[in-house]
Design a protein around this motif. Structure first.
Motif: not given
Lengths: 524, 292, 311
Positions: C220-226
């Motif tokens: 949710g925090k590290h992967a989703l954005r990219g």
């Protein structure tokens, strides 16, 4: 007291192309306050055995075949995932090779640093931020208050690695695993990071596992050393003993591969300038403005001389090399055998192309993947009329003998060769036209140490056999010292110093040269 | 280079052979290729072999469900549906191939010139592509068909004109990436001529992505043609394409559902096969995969 | 930031000029005048009509005066519906089309990202294969086939949902929105899966794992954005596609929206209407592209930093 005790670890990878035994029966131990160095070339399994401990290997294709890893009495390999997660980042932390790709570009460094405290210690954001600021200060980041809210891309490579280290240490782990932490950095920065790691280890009485391909670096830091080759432990023992009296052949080979000492061959009797470079300037225009990659550089290169060109990344050494061959537009003057080369049209260049060639850094990118070795080597011969259809095969095979490639491989494609063999092919292509001058741009820096040694020896032989003159570009001072007659030191596009190799080592004049030499001094 | 090969010389596997080998192991892609072949042959030969003409009406029969005489039934005018589908397939496939060809010619030339020349020429050419990209092109195709009437040739060209932009971008990216590769620099420093560099070193390496993208462009062009024909601006009756057959089928789908289902099936299955083949080719030709 | 917006808006100017010019002259060079189709118009009447629509003036002056009107937001009168202006017609069709496009986009994003995420988190399992097979069907099943099939199954056979109209009967918005959104949901699913797999293979995800973060935080925090950036960048082009798709969907479901209006105008050779709606569509698409570009840029701190530096 032994903190981590790994016994008979076995890890394999099961892919469509078959099974690879990445780690085969490896045992090691490390205690509080001690440092274990794990040394090996690429593919030796040195990283895999540490990743396996923390469950960081994707399974499948990875598979744990056996062994145990007792950390503080618990076997890490059989720990349930949730408990293993509480060990990671909390009791055992890791730092990785490339700080550029290992920090999340979408989150501020502060946010990333705080996470171990937030998720392992249940700290409040305020407390975590306090700790993060203190650690940034401790690892030597200037203006922590400002830096903490910056994104990774706003830091330089060395600073990023400092952030990485601070992040690993924030939850005060007892064991730190460092996987090639200085390989992606320039020598002077590398020295600082190593010093920082050593200091932090002392201060915290950390157990440290230091993984590296570089024996010099490991010898500077490690108490004990484990040498790995193709997944097996070849030799292990106290560092002083292992380096002083290596027992296995492979360790001896590794130690012998470290370039040391100066070039032995006597220099030429009568200097005669082959290349006269005056006021050479290379500029790159982009939307951000003009970057002066090479700034007013002048030097001579004598016939039969091997001239070293040394500099850190971004110093403009590659641009300089390429500009001599007309691959990059440049200003100033380059006279080759008395003839001005700059400003020639590509048609006027053609007769000169035969006489000067280039060897590139990346043997994976410098060969056309769709041409066989035969086609690659025959192309320059046929194009320059050095052979015709009937004689070309003989010439190509002779060329392969010259660079030490088996004749049977002549109909194969580049992807079927290892890095070292590819570099031999690339060297063969450069020598096909029988040039008198060769620019070699970091020809060994993408290769493992033992291969590096072989290629350097090959270059030395070829220089002697064909009477070549060479501009040898490298960031590695030891390599330059072992190969070159004279050295140019480049920094941010400007020539800092030029001197005969031994004079430079004995009495460097510029501060920058002294820094470089100090950073590169092998600890062995 | 046709010298006799020494018996001791080992033959290498080229990347093309490698890709071919990987493609053959991809069952889905092979099945798709076979299906496309069968479909194409049927569409070419079918209308000749069929005892009915595509416009041959049988008003007494009217719309009849599938039977032994009319395998897929007949439409409201008593025309044999199978014959009409095969005939429509000719046009749909032809539109797909020719329009893609048009897109390929314009796009590759444009992109290659931009990528190879670089500098100002590149900036101008790609600027034009950017501007055209932002145009509501589909609306222009509709407009063209309205203004100039339903002209098959125009349709080819118009659809090709929609698709060439992406082609040009891909080609430019390829050429640009390749010209920065060290083996092209090596070729330059050997003094090879531009023509040799282009045809020996650049084109063979840019071909893979181009083949993949071409395969994936054909279905999207066929989709566009179906769209144009569906809103009644493409193929003129009594000619048919899969899009116009579906449009006809929709009008009577409550009473004669087979008139919608069979042409729809033909179109969907073909699009499926083309997409699977394209995906398979992408996996097979991926140069990175070959390195591992 | 503002400079970025301004420069992107400036880029839109040549686009709009090209659209207007191209459409204007295409339409004027079309064979057959707008009143040729009428039964028999007296010459005087025709002349009067032509004067009313400024057709008696030279072409360039018509072109310029069209621009003059356009800059005042006036698309001129309709040829086909005397007494009604193109503005009125567009205003009448706009609400239905906007709503349809919005719901379709919602379907595309929610369904597509959900399926793509599910697939990316368990690659090469049934949770990957099933959504991706469905996505393949979504891509290969054209809107013009899916719409009628849905009507046939859910409207006519099962009689669950109304088969036509917009806002007249409860539930009549479901089938059109699904039909229009399906193909884009499929694209979004594939993009999300690809983006997430790419991000999950990055070194910084390994770092996050090495820090012992919970899997939910990593995703949710590290992967989703990219992973979401390619999807956001796709929304602009997807919107343009949705507008064209609305031609078909509005025809199939008899929705009184812009798409159907445009198709009818095309058939009736209602030139001012064609011209007006084309320009209107172009503006919409340009605005939407700009919005999705901005959003994608905003999500990337590297670009965002560069933008801030400019302003």
């Amino acid at each position: 007291m032994t903190l981590l005790d790994v016994r008979q670890l076995r890890v394999s990878f099961h892919t469509r192309n078959g099974v690879v035994q990445a780690v085969d029966d490896v045992s090691f131990a490390v205690s509080q306050g001690r440092t274990l160095g794990i040394v090996g070339e690429s593919g030796s399994g040195k990283s895999v055995c540490c990743y396996a401990l923390l469950g960081l290997i994707p399974m499948p294709p990875g598979r744990l075949d056996g062994g145990q890893a007792l950390f503080d009495g618990r076997n890490l390999l059989t720990l349930p995932p949730a408990e293993l997660r509480r060990v990671r980042g909390n009791e055992i932390a890791m730092i990785f090779q490339d700080p550029m790709t290992c920090l999340n570009p979408f989150l501020t460094v502060g946010e990333q640093m705080m996470e171990p405290l937030l998720y392992h210690r249940g700290a409040s954001r305020l407390q975590a931020r306090e700790r993060a600021l203190a650690l940034l200060e401790e690892v030597g980041i200037r203006e922590p208050q400002r830096s903490i809210d910056a994104y990774p891309h706003q830091f330089s490579g060395g600073m990023r690695q400092r952030v990485m280290i601070a992040m690993a240490l924030i939850a005060e782990p007892r064991l730190l695993i460092a996987d090639e932490p200085t390989t992606a950095l320039d020598v002077t920065v590398q020295q600082q990071i190593l010093q920082l790691i050593a200091d932090l280890r002392e201060r915290r009485n950390l157990a440290l596992i230091f993984i590296s391909h570089d024996l010099g670096v490991v010898s500077a830091l490690a108490d004990d050393v484990l040498v790995m080759q193709r997944g097996r432990a070849v030799e292990q023992g106290p560092a002083t003993q292992l380096f002083a009296a290596p027992r296995s052949d492979y360790t001896r080979q590794l130690l012998a591969a470290i370039p040391r000492g100066a070039k032995t061959a006597p220099s030429l009797a009568q200097p005669q300038a082959l290349l006269e470079v005056r006021g050479l300037t290379v500029e790159f225009r982009s939307q951000q403005g003009t970057l002066r990659a090479v700034d007013d550089v002048s030097f001579d290169l004598q016939r039969g001389e091997v001239l070293g060109l040394v500099g850190e990344s971004g110093s403009g050494k590659s641009s300089l090399g390429r500009s001599l061959l007309g691959l990059v537009r440049a200003g100033g003057s380059v006279r080759y055998a008395g003839e001005e080369l700059l400003g020639k049209s590509s048609a006027q260049w053609r007769p000169w192309r035969r006489r000067m060639q280039m060897i590139f850094q990346d043997p994976y990118a410098s060969l056309n993947p769709r041409m066989t070795i035969f086609d690659t080597l025959a192309e320059p011969l046929l194009w320059h009329g050095l052979a015709d259809r009937s004689t070309v095969e003989r010439s190509v095979l002779a060329l392969m003998d010259d660079v030490g490639l088996a004749r049977a491989h002549v109909r194969k494609y580049p992807h079927e060769f290892s890095g070292g063999q590819r570099q031999r092919i690339a060297i063969g292509r450069a020598l096909a036209t029988k040039p008198e001058f060769v620019v070699a741009d970091e020809p060994v820096s993408a290769l493992d140490v033992t291969i590096q040694k072989q290629i350097l020896e090959l270059l030395q032989q070829l220089v002697a056999r064909h009477g070549l003159s060479m501009l040898f570009i490298s960031h590695d001072l030891a390599v330059v010292r072992s190969l070159c007659d004279r050295v140019l030191v480049l920094r941010r596009g400007r020539l800092v110093e030029q001197a005969a190799t031994e004079r430079l080592w004995a009495a460097p004049e510029a501060d920058y040269t002294r820094q470089l030499l100090a950073a590169a001094a092998p600890a062995l | 280079m046709t010298e006799p090969v020494d018996a001791t010389q080992e033959q290498g596997t080229s990347l093309w052979q490698d890709a071919w080998w990987r493609l053959r192991r991809n069952t889905l892609a092979v099945l798709s290729a076979c299906l496309l072949l069968v479909m194409a042959l049927a569409c070419i030969a079918g209308p000749w072999l069929s005892p009915y003409g595509y416009e041959e009406q049988n008003l007494l029969l009217g719309a009849a469900p599938p039977s032994a005489v009319h395998w897929l039934g007949t439409d409201g005018f008593g025309r044999d549906l199978l014959t009409r589908i095969l005939y429509g397939g000719r046009i749909s496939l032809m539109v797909g191939l020719i329009a893609t060809g048009v897109a390929l010619c314009i796009g590759v030339t444009w992109g290659a010139v931009a990528g190879y020349c670089g500098g100002r020429i590149d900036a101008v050419l790609m600027r034009i592509v950017d501007i055209l990209y932002a145009l509501p092109f589909m609306i222009f195709v509709v407009l063209l068909m309205v203004v100039f009437g339903r002209n098959l040739l125009l349709l080819f060209f118009a659809l090709g004109a929609v698709e060439w932009l992406t082609m040009a971008r891909i080609m430019r990216g390829q050429v640009q990436a390749l010209t920065q590769q060290e083996f092209v620099e090596a070729a330059l420093s050997l003094g090879l001529s531009q023509r040799v560099i282009l045809f020996r070193h650049l084109v063979p390496n840019a071909l893979g992505p181009l083949i993949v993208y071409t395969t994936l462009t054909i279905p999207s062009v066929m989709l566009l043609e179906a769209f144009i024909s569906f809103i009644g601006l493409g193929i003129q009756p009594p000619q048919s394409s899969w899009g116009s057959l579906i449009a006809d089928g929709v009008e009577t789908m409550e009473e004669y559902p087979w008139l919608l289902i069979y042409p729809g099936l033909a179109l969907s299955v073909t699009l499926f096969a083309l997409n699977f083949l394209g995906d398979g080719l992408r996996d097979a030709l991926d140069v990175r995969a070959a390195k591992d | 930031m503002w400079r970025f917006i301004a420069s992107r808006l400036l880029q839109a100017v040549p686009v709009l000029i090209t659209v207007v010019t191209l459409t204007f002259f295409l339409v004027r060079f079309a064979p057959g005048g707008p009143f040729d189709g009428e039964k028999t118009v007296l010459p005087e009447v025709k002349r009067a009509l032509e004067a009313q629509y400024r057709l008696d003036q030279p072409l360039w002056s018509q072109y310029l005066s069209y621009w003059g009107d356009l800059l005042h937001g006036d698309f001129g009168p309709s040829f086909r519906y005397p007494g009604r202006s193109v503005n009125e017609l567009i205003a009448a069709g706009l609400p239905a089309t906007t709503e349809l496009a919005f719901y379709a986009l919602l379907v595309a994003v929610v369904v597509g990202m959900g399926a793509g995420l599910a697939a990316a988190l368990r690659p090469n399992s049934w949770r990957d294969y099933l959504p991706m097979a469905l996505a393949m069907i979504g891509i290969c099943m054209p809107t013009l086939l899916l719409g009628p099939l849905l009507v046939l199954v859910f409207g006519i056979e099962l009689e669950w949902l109304p088969v036509s109209g917009w806002g007249d009967l409860p539930g009549d918005k479901i089938l059109p929105s699904l039909t229009l959104g399906a193909a884009y949901a499929a694209y979004v699913a594939r993009l999300t899966r690809g983006g997430m797999l790419e991000v999950l293979s990055q070194d910084y995800i390994r770092t996050a794992r090495a820090k012992g973060l919970p899997e939910a935080v990593i995703i949710g925090k590290h992967a989703l954005r990219g992973g979401v950036i390619p999807v956001v960048a796709f929304l602009g082009p997807a919107f343009a596609g949705l507008l064209c798709g609305s031609f078909v969907v509005e025809t199939v479901f008899q929705i009184p929206g812009l798409g159907r209006l445009f198709v009818q105008a095309a058939f009736n050779r209602d030139y001012t209407m064609i011209l007006g709606s084309t320009v209107f569509f172009a503006v919409l698409i340009v605005v939407f592209n700009l919005a999705s570009d901005l959003l994608a840029a905003w999500l990337n701190p590297r670009v965002r930093g560069a933008l801030r530096g400019q302003s």
